[in-house]
Design a protein around this motif. Sequence first.
Motif, PDB file in Angstrom:
ATOM      1  N   UNK A  52      -0.375  21.899 -26.818  1.00  0.00           N
ATOM      2  CA  UNK A  52      -0.315  22.410 -25.256  1.00  0.00           C
ATOM      3  C   UNK A  52      -1.340  23.574 -25.152  1.00  0.00           C
ATOM      4  N   UNK A  53      -1.359  24.562 -26.106  1.00  0.00           N
ATOM      5  CA  UNK A  53      -1.949  25.543 -25.807  1.00  0.00           C
ATOM      6  C   UNK A  53      -3.735  25.289 -25.755  1.00  0.00           C
ATOM      7  N   UNK A  54      -4.243  24.379 -26.607  1.00  0.00           N
ATOM      8  CA  UNK A  54      -5.439  23.743 -26.578  1.00  0.00           C
ATOM      9  C   UNK A  54      -5.809  23.067 -25.134  1.00  0.00           C
ATOM     10  N   UNK A  55      -4.853  22.374 -24.641  1.00  0.00           N
ATOM     11  CA  UNK A  55      -5.061  21.782 -23.326  1.00  0.00           C
ATOM     12  C   UNK A  55      -5.037  22.854 -22.281  1.00  0.00           C
ATOM     13  N   UNK A  56      -4.256  23.800 -22.427  1.00  0.00           N
ATOM     14  CA  UNK A  56      -4.339  24.824 -21.279  1.00  0.00           C
ATOM     15  C   UNK A  56      -5.709  25.536 -21.361  1.00  0.00           C
ATOM     16  N   UNK A  57      -6.269  25.859 -22.851  1.00  0.00           N
ATOM     17  CA  UNK A  57      -7.439  26.333 -22.934  1.00  0.00           C
ATOM     18  C   UNK A  57      -8.553  25.790 -22.120  1.00  0.00           C
ATOM     19  N   UNK A  58      -8.354  24.167 -22.403  1.00  0.00           N
ATOM     20  CA  UNK A  58      -9.556  23.710 -22.046  1.00  0.00           C
ATOM     21  C   UNK A  58      -9.449  23.480 -20.330  1.00  0.00           C
ATOM     22  N   UNK A  59      -8.277  23.669 -19.706  1.00  0.00           N
ATOM     23  CA  UNK A  59      -8.264  23.721 -18.296  1.00  0.00           C
ATOM     24  C   UNK A  59      -8.689  24.799 -17.877  1.00  0.00           C
ATOM     25  N   UNK A  60      -8.307  25.963 -18.399  1.00  0.00           N
ATOM     26  CA  UNK A  60      -8.709  27.336 -17.993  1.00  0.00           C
ATOM     27  C   UNK A  60     -10.256  27.503 -17.936  1.00  0.00           C
ATOM     28  N   UNK A  61     -10.867  26.808 -19.179  1.00  0.00           N
ATOM     29  CA  UNK A  61     -12.533  26.990 -19.060  1.00  0.00           C
ATOM     30  C   UNK A  61     -13.125  26.044 -18.099  1.00  0.00           C
ATOM     31  N   UNK A  62     -12.459  24.722 -18.098  1.00  0.00           N
ATOM     32  CA  UNK A  62     -13.057  23.997 -16.908  1.00  0.00           C
ATOM     33  C   UNK A  62     -12.991  24.782 -15.417  1.00  0.00           C
ATOM     34  N   UNK A  63     -11.774  25.245 -15.252  1.00  0.00           N
ATOM     35  CA  UNK A  63     -11.482  25.987 -14.026  1.00  0.00           C
ATOM     36  C   UNK A  63     -12.339  27.206 -13.963  1.00  0.00           C
ATOM     37  N   UNK A  64     -12.630  28.058 -14.713  1.00  0.00           N
ATOM     38  CA  UNK A  64     -13.535  28.903 -14.523  1.00  0.00           C
ATOM     39  C   UNK A  64     -15.260  28.508 -14.439  1.00  0.00           C
ATOM     40  N   UNK A 124     -23.731  22.132 -12.052  1.00  0.00           N
ATOM     41  CA  UNK A 124     -23.276  22.021 -13.228  1.00  0.00           C
ATOM     42  C   UNK A 124     -22.283  21.152 -13.399  1.00  0.00           C
ATOM     43  N   UNK A 125     -22.642  19.833 -13.975  1.00  0.00           N
ATOM     44  CA  UNK A 125     -22.133  18.780 -14.352  1.00  0.00           C
ATOM     45  C   UNK A 125     -21.385  18.618 -15.833  1.00  0.00           C
ATOM     46  N   UNK A 126     -20.061  18.938 -15.891  1.00  0.00           N
ATOM     47  CA  UNK A 126     -19.622  18.873 -17.028  1.00  0.00           C
ATOM     48  C   UNK A 126     -19.476  17.484 -17.791  1.00  0.00           C
ATOM     49  N   UNK A 127     -20.017  17.267 -18.878  1.00  0.00           N
ATOM     50  CA  UNK A 127     -20.148  15.817 -19.129  1.00  0.00           C
ATOM     51  C   UNK A 127     -19.136  15.793 -20.339  1.00  0.00           C
ATOM     52  N   UNK A 128     -18.459  16.722 -21.191  1.00  0.00           N
ATOM     53  CA  UNK A 128     -17.661  16.899 -22.221  1.00  0.00           C
ATOM     54  C   UNK A 128     -16.849  18.085 -22.604  1.00  0.00           C
ATOM     55  N   UNK A 129     -15.504  18.051 -22.549  1.00  0.00           N
ATOM     56  CA  UNK A 129     -14.860  19.030 -22.974  1.00  0.00           C
ATOM     57  C   UNK A 129     -14.296  18.903 -24.345  1.00  0.00           C
ATOM     58  N   UNK A 130     -14.401  19.745 -25.416  1.00  0.00           N
ATOM     59  CA  UNK A 130     -13.738  19.477 -26.575  1.00  0.00           C
ATOM     60  C   UNK A 130     -12.964  20.750 -26.987  1.00  0.00           C
ATOM     61  N   UNK A 131     -11.812  20.789 -27.269  1.00  0.00           N
ATOM     62  CA  UNK A 131     -10.968  22.102 -27.654  1.00  0.00           C
ATOM     63  C   UNK A 131     -10.491  22.059 -29.167  1.00  0.00           C
TER      64      UNK A 131
END
Length: 157
Positions: A32-44, A96-103
């Motif tokens: 859950x914390x990895x998913x939350x971190x990915x969402x935080x960085x994407x939102x930023x 900026x188009x995000x192609x991939x997110x890895x956490x």
Amino acid sequence: MKRILLSLVALFFIPSLPLAFMAVSEAASGKNSVEANKKLVRDFYEMAFNGHKPTEAAKKYIGSKYIQHNPYVPDGPEAFYNYFEGHFKEHPKSRAEIKRIIGEGDLVVLHVNSKQDEKDRGRAIVDIFRVENGKIVEHWDVVQDVPEKSANTNTMF
């Protein structure tokens, strides 16, 4: 033995119990914390680079201690937003188009195609962020221009 029997009885007669164990297991594993971190960085990233609001994004998502590993950029959130406020005035069509997110753990990696405008081939960027207590606190990046011609038929994305 009684404890095992009670556990088995509970599993069969309380249908939601296995789901509760799964939720506890996921939380304990850090999923859950990895998913939350990915969402935080994407939102930023969306706010800063596509919303062209680097100051607002930095104040909301970057910690007061921000370690920068790009050798051309000083540490601290102010250096980030001071640079990009000017950048977006010069390049109002920048995207900026995000192609991939890895956490993994406290790290989030973005693979991005960043363009100054619709005519730009862009740059392939890999941004690595470290998140601590719900804030971005460290950043690394690798940047490569998208060439006009490639030695192969693969894309960079």
